[in-house]
Scaffold this active site. Structure first.
Site, PDB file in Angstrom:
ATOM      1  N   TYR A 229     -10.028  -1.367   2.437  1.00 59.80           N
ATOM      2  CA  TYR A 229      -9.477  -1.397   3.784  1.00 59.80           C
ATOM      3  C   TYR A 229      -9.115  -0.006   4.276  1.00 59.80           C
ATOM      4  O   TYR A 229      -8.813   0.865   3.489  1.00 59.80           O
ATOM      5  CB  TYR A 229      -8.199  -2.244   3.765  1.00 59.80           C
ATOM      6  CG  TYR A 229      -8.154  -3.292   4.832  1.00 59.80           C
ATOM      7  CD1 TYR A 229      -8.840  -4.485   4.667  1.00 59.80           C
ATOM      8  CD2 TYR A 229      -7.434  -3.097   5.997  1.00 59.80           C
ATOM      9  CE1 TYR A 229      -8.806  -5.460   5.653  1.00 59.80           C
ATOM     10  CE2 TYR A 229      -7.391  -4.070   6.981  1.00 59.80           C
ATOM     11  CZ  TYR A 229      -8.081  -5.246   6.793  1.00 59.80           C
ATOM     12  OH  TYR A 229      -8.040  -6.190   7.769  1.00 59.80           O
TER      13      TYR A 229
ATOM     14  N   ASP B  59       0.808  -1.223   0.000  1.00 66.38           N
ATOM     15  CA  ASP B  59       0.000   0.000   0.000  1.00 66.38           C
ATOM     16  C   ASP B  59       0.842   1.273   0.000  1.00 66.38           C
ATOM     17  O   ASP B  59       0.375   2.323  -0.414  1.00 66.38           O
ATOM     18  CB  ASP B  59      -0.970  -0.016   1.187  1.00 66.38           C
ATOM     19  CG  ASP B  59      -2.061  -1.058   0.978  1.00 66.38           C
ATOM     20  OD1 ASP B  59      -2.830  -0.908   0.035  1.00 66.38           O
ATOM     21  OD2 ASP B  59      -2.109  -2.039   1.742  1.00 66.38           O
TER      22      ASP B  59
END
Lengths: 707, 707
Positions: free
Chosen positions: A415, A331
């Site tokens: 998320y 990420d």
């Protein structure tokens, strides 16, 4: 003057004209000099883009990244510590040639208003921006083969089909001539419906620059398409409405009537004897520099850390079915924690008295894009700081601890992650990460089992096993630049029980192993010895204990990478192979999975994308050196039904704790509660029921039902 | 009517006359029926003592313990769950024959006002009360040999010499014919001086009942006495005075203007869908019974735990020098967490709106002794509960978490422990322990090294290595009485990388091993597999995931016992040999190191002092049974200079988390922040500086120095 447009959720975008107006309107208030580590301003980003466009002749350039080029450490330290010259402001720019995959790095001097260097980087792919992710959805939704693929499972309204753009991981069908994304496909019953309750059975692979769909990878079961799970599982108020219980929780009000305890000069923060600079960039998000502390015993300010940041992370999923093997998001390196940051809201993300900092990112056109309230700075009470009672006479002393928290929250598609950089009064730095948001889901047929590689979280929904592994980059300066890492292992005495020196068998001690080279610096956690590591300065001896001053790395949550050695993830996420790497500081080594993570292969020694594995292999001396520590921590997540449809936040943390750094408890300057009475707190026994004795008739005090 | 006297710090002692007056004065307010698990009241303790005295003929009896005899589980569960008869109130009394070592257990019916049973227990020693510890100091201070021992190191004023009474551990020179204590010796320069800066080089062994000194064990160095460390290291305000920094921390005020969110009926507490009973006893302190939760999905109340308590702990020290090998305190079994509990103070120990419960202990005369504010019950904001943002349009939902905390703080001579039993909105129970207080110290000569078995925390002061290992007793009732424990290990797929089923090598899963017998139930933590344990009810299947409902034990802080196998501590603290024991529930098995820990030998199968090691050896079936889990956790502490002279609080914790217990996230009833706005929190950018745009000129928002 405000921004012109808003193209990405939450961002305020400044065209060059708007930036110029803005610059004029605020000129009078720019009294504080720019700190060399401040993120680029609206004006600086606009200038950098303009300089690069001028250099290129203004044709066909797409800006991928415009960010601060941090000054060289040697120059910056000279400026900071020795009255050296103020380093020039420089921008680091990455451009992509429009419609192609050619990647250039451009170094720009903002001080001299000129391009310093342009380098074409071969065989790499730059980070995916939020604009790139939008391309994925747009391209996939309009592709005739994708439309047909949806039609086959009964979906004919493409406005209800959504594609989360993900980095492709690595796809061996394509090399570096394609800038890839995979689009994970979902359906929504209505505009605000939770799409993760309706995952589709396929993923598309697209070329971000050519804007074309390359592949549609369908996971068929017994040769058949998998039906769309249609049950709705929502969590937005629009759906829950009367489902909330509103009378259960009475408000807790947290106020600071005399104001907060920190002060800021620009982005330099001082709080309770700590000092630091708060930076921010597109990739790591919050960067904390120049952490130092006022030592009340030595009556001097002492350095702790040059730089702290979360420098990489990976979320490998454990289901081997194609195309799920591609799900292992980096990420930070693939999307950027700065870019994905949420604008925060008082009373929701943080409570109390909040100071926010804005982030300034850039767009593909080279415009500045301000994300308001990207960073939250606030204090919290932190429970008991110290206490002792003399059991003979009840003489008691106790004080309250306090936390300073510098935080951000990011959204990575389904998320969310909250990152809380926390300092407390005993000298501790703690990074807490909170995981929330929505599980990645895939459809499950009636004949399939979710186990062993996932959990059936609802009918026809499989949430795959996954790990979250983070890398905290610690550039230490424990009382000076030259540091050493000592590995600590708690072990029993080697002397047998009953022999001289261990008559009763209780002897144990801390076995200390200095890590001498970067190969030795690659270590695993060892729970059996409660392993910790001390970052020490062997040139500074604590007079109380006569040992080097140090800070201890404490991390108990450091799962092994479960993707097997030699696997795709093991290769690409080399940093996860060890709990700790210690390398010699070298300019520009910031990202342990490499500068260019998208589509990286993890091949050792890849010149345009070296990783911490390569740096360790150099086997540099790391004893009494300028070093960097890379600490991996995380969690293995086997989804629970409780994590669906929206996960309750799950915390994990690592700590850096003073370890013979101070001569005594550094928090003894904190006035005890008796000297610093808290008049807001209330003893309910007293305030609600009068005399306490009337409450104790049955032994334990009673409280009336009306409470 | 109030208490008559105060003989022990903080306690209010009720003579029988005062108790009778008190009973009369409060009779009208005792409207709530006594709960079968309520601790004994003032009246009940007074009655129990009177009944026992009557039975003995009132001669020569010294009360060691007067506590609630909890009803048999079968009877209590019938009462609780099936409208069975209310169990009689009974007291469990331990007496010591005055001046002797004879120990009797007396069972008293308070309902029938009669002695039910008297049992003489051979070869055991009962707990050391605070009164017993006072005996140690008094006897040692007045003993001529001790006086001479002090004189040899220049101490002639015995009013400045102090003796902390400690359990002796085990002393092979004496058997069970002596009720032993060891007195650790210290000197004070003045009344409030910190004695732990001046440890003496000897310990005395005394007979508590005969009130005589048996031995003086001196640790000589090179055959010579060790000088008294005379440097003062103080932390009380009387010494620090102007040393505090009073302007650094601005107050944080925490208030609940609408009151707290919990209600109490007697000692039964309800909060946010949780229900439980708060008990308290001399030994475990807080006991939490009958934990249940309202399930919004199944629309029913569901049981979680019958009983939760910290049932034992041990603090072994790692220095092998005699007499330091004796230092391994079992603070619960040898001294009692209830007896050592601090009276708490609002705004100091806990902040916010506090409900306190009193504890009722007993004295050696059989008097009730009330400890006011022994238990603190309060709420805290707990940060983010859940959050998700749609990155496309910024649609966001988030809510705040809340904690309910039931806490106590104990003083164990030099050390303090805070125990925080915490419930949060996602269904989690977390036990957090905070360690503070003062390190145990010994004198260090100029020729000695503190290392490897200790740290020189100041000149001539050695603080020894030690561990703190706690045992959390969990009597689970996950959706019913019959439970099973499944061991979870995160493992890579066995299939080689590249083979069918693991083409890319990313496959991993959770290996589940049911523990079938109490021998299998004795398990170690395994960090390499991120081991956890699920307590499941195989008779109740979660319809969402189609797996048994469960709660997960999560504990990463579980150091191995470092005293070697076969050592004194290893024998006496058998419970520390495993991270988890799972045994079949049997009546009266409450304490994993045995009922009588003082001077215990740890000999297997000792009839009057069975331990969890013996219970595991029975090899009972524990699958789908009424079971008990004993979870060990703790920390290995190599003292730091920062821990001296008063330790900053060090936290550690274990968790029990819903694991496929609920069909969905159980916290989705909590209104999101947008529905439940927090009006007290403040955005400082807005409230202090007007328009936000004026703060962003240099990229990151600036804050004026006046803040």
């Amino acid at each position: 003057m405000g921004p012109d447009t808003e193209i990405i959720a939450g961002y305020e975008v400044y065209t060059p004209q708007a930036a110029a107006d803005y610059g004029r309107s605020t000129r009078n208030s720019t009294s504080t000099a720019v700190h060399p580590l401040d993120q680029l301003s609206i004006t600086e980003i606009t200038d950098a883009a303009s300089i690069v466009k001028g250099h290129y002749g203004n044709t066909g350039v797409k800006f991928n990244t415009i960010t601060l080029k941090e000054p060289k450490k040697v120059d910056y330290v000279a400026f900071r510590d020795s009255n050296g010259p103020r380093p020039d402001r420089e921008a680091f720019v990455i451009t992509v040639t429009k419609g192609h995959h050619v990647v250039n790095e451009v170094m720009v001097s903002l001080t001299k208003k000129t391009v310093l260097e342009v380098r074409e980087i071969a065989d790499v792919m730059p980070i995916l921006t939020l604009e790139d992710l939008d391309v994925c959805e747009r391209v996939a939704r309009n592709d005739p083969r994708v439309i047909e693929t949806c039609r086959e499972i009964g979906l004919t309204d493409m406005s209800k089909v959504f594609f989360d753009g993900w980095a492709v991981g690595a796809d061996e069908r394509y090399g570096f001539d394609r800038r890839l994304q995979q689009g994970l496909a979902y359906w929504r019953a209505s505009e605000l419906d939770n799409q993760y309750a309706h995952p589709l059975d396929f993923a598309v692979v697209i070329d971000t620059e050519k804007e074309e769909v390359l592949r549609i990878d369908i996971r068929k079961v017994d040769g058949k398409r998998v039906a769309v799970p249609k049950d709705q599982h929502n969590f937005l108020p629009d759906f829950i409405q009367d489902g909330y219980v509103t009378d259960r929780l009475k408000p807790i009000e947290i106020t600071q009537p005399q104001g907060v305890s920190f002060t800021m000069n620009g982005n330099e923060l001082s709080w309770a004897g700590f000092h630091m600079h708060i930076g921010f960039n597109y990739r790591e998000g919050i960067v904390i520099n120049d952490v130092s502390v006022d030592d009340m015993y030595e009556q001097r300010r002492r350095m702790l850390f040059n730089r702290l940041s979360v420098a990489e992370m990976v979320v490998p999923y454990g289901n081997p079915d194609i195309p799920h093997h591609r799900k292992h998001a980096f990420d930070i390196g693939e999307y950027g924690m700065g870019l994905m940051t949420n604008p925060l809201k008082v009373g929701c993300d943080c409570k109390g008295a909040i100071k926010y900092l804005d982030a300034v990112m850039s767009t593909s056109q080279g415009y500045a894009a301000v994300l308001p309230n990207a960073v939250c700075i606030h204090e919290e009470d932190n429970g008991l700081l110290y206490k002792h009672t003399d059991y003979r006479d009840g003489t008691v002393v106790s004080a309250r601890d306090r936390k300073l928290i510098i935080s951000q929250i990011i959204t990575a598609a389904n998320y969310e992650y909250g990152f809380y950089h926390t300092f407390s009064l005993d000298g501790t730095y703690k990074l807490e990460v909170k995981l929330t948001g929505i599980l990645n889901t895939v459809p499950l047929t009636e004949t399939e089992e979710a186990a062993p590689f996932g959990t059936r979280v609802a009918k026809n929904l499989n949430a795959h096993n996954h790990q979250h592994i983070f890398s905290l980059r610690i550039d230490p300066a424990i009382d000076g630049l030259k540091n050493t890492v000592i590995q600590n292992d708690a072990v029993s005495s080697e002397i047998p029980v009953g022999d001289t020196g261990n008559l009763y068998g209780n002897a144990f001690y801390c076995k200390k192993t200095p890590l001498k080279t970067s190969k030795e610096g690659a270590c695993d956690y060892n729970h059996d010895t409660s392993r910790t590591w001390d970052i020490v300065n062997t040139n500074k001896i604590n007079p109380a204990c006569q040992k080097p001053v140090g800070y201890k790395i404490i991390s108990r949550e450091s799962p092994n990478l479960l993707c097997k050695p030699g696997s795709l993830v093991w290769r690409r996420a080399g940093f996860t192979r060890k709990t700790l790497w210690v390398t010699k500081y070298r300019e520009g080594e910031l990202f342990p999975a490499g500068d260019y993570v998208c589509q990286s292969t993890g091949q050792p020694g890849w010149p345009s994308n070296e990783t911490v594995v390569d740096w360790a292999e150099r086997n540099d001396n790391i004893e009494n050196e300028d070093i960097v520590c890379w600490l991996q921590f995380g969690i293995t997540h086997f989804p629970r039904t409780e994590d669906f449809p929206l996960m309750p936040a799950e915390p994990l943390s690592v700590m850096l704790r003073a370890s013979n750094f101070f001569q005594k408890n550094p928090a003894l300057w904190v006035p005890p509660a008796s000297h610093d009475p808290d008049t807001a707190s209330k003893d309910l026994n007293k305030c609600c029921e009068g005399a306490k004795t009337s409450t104790a008739d049955l032994g334990v005090g009673k409280i009336s039902a009306k409470l």
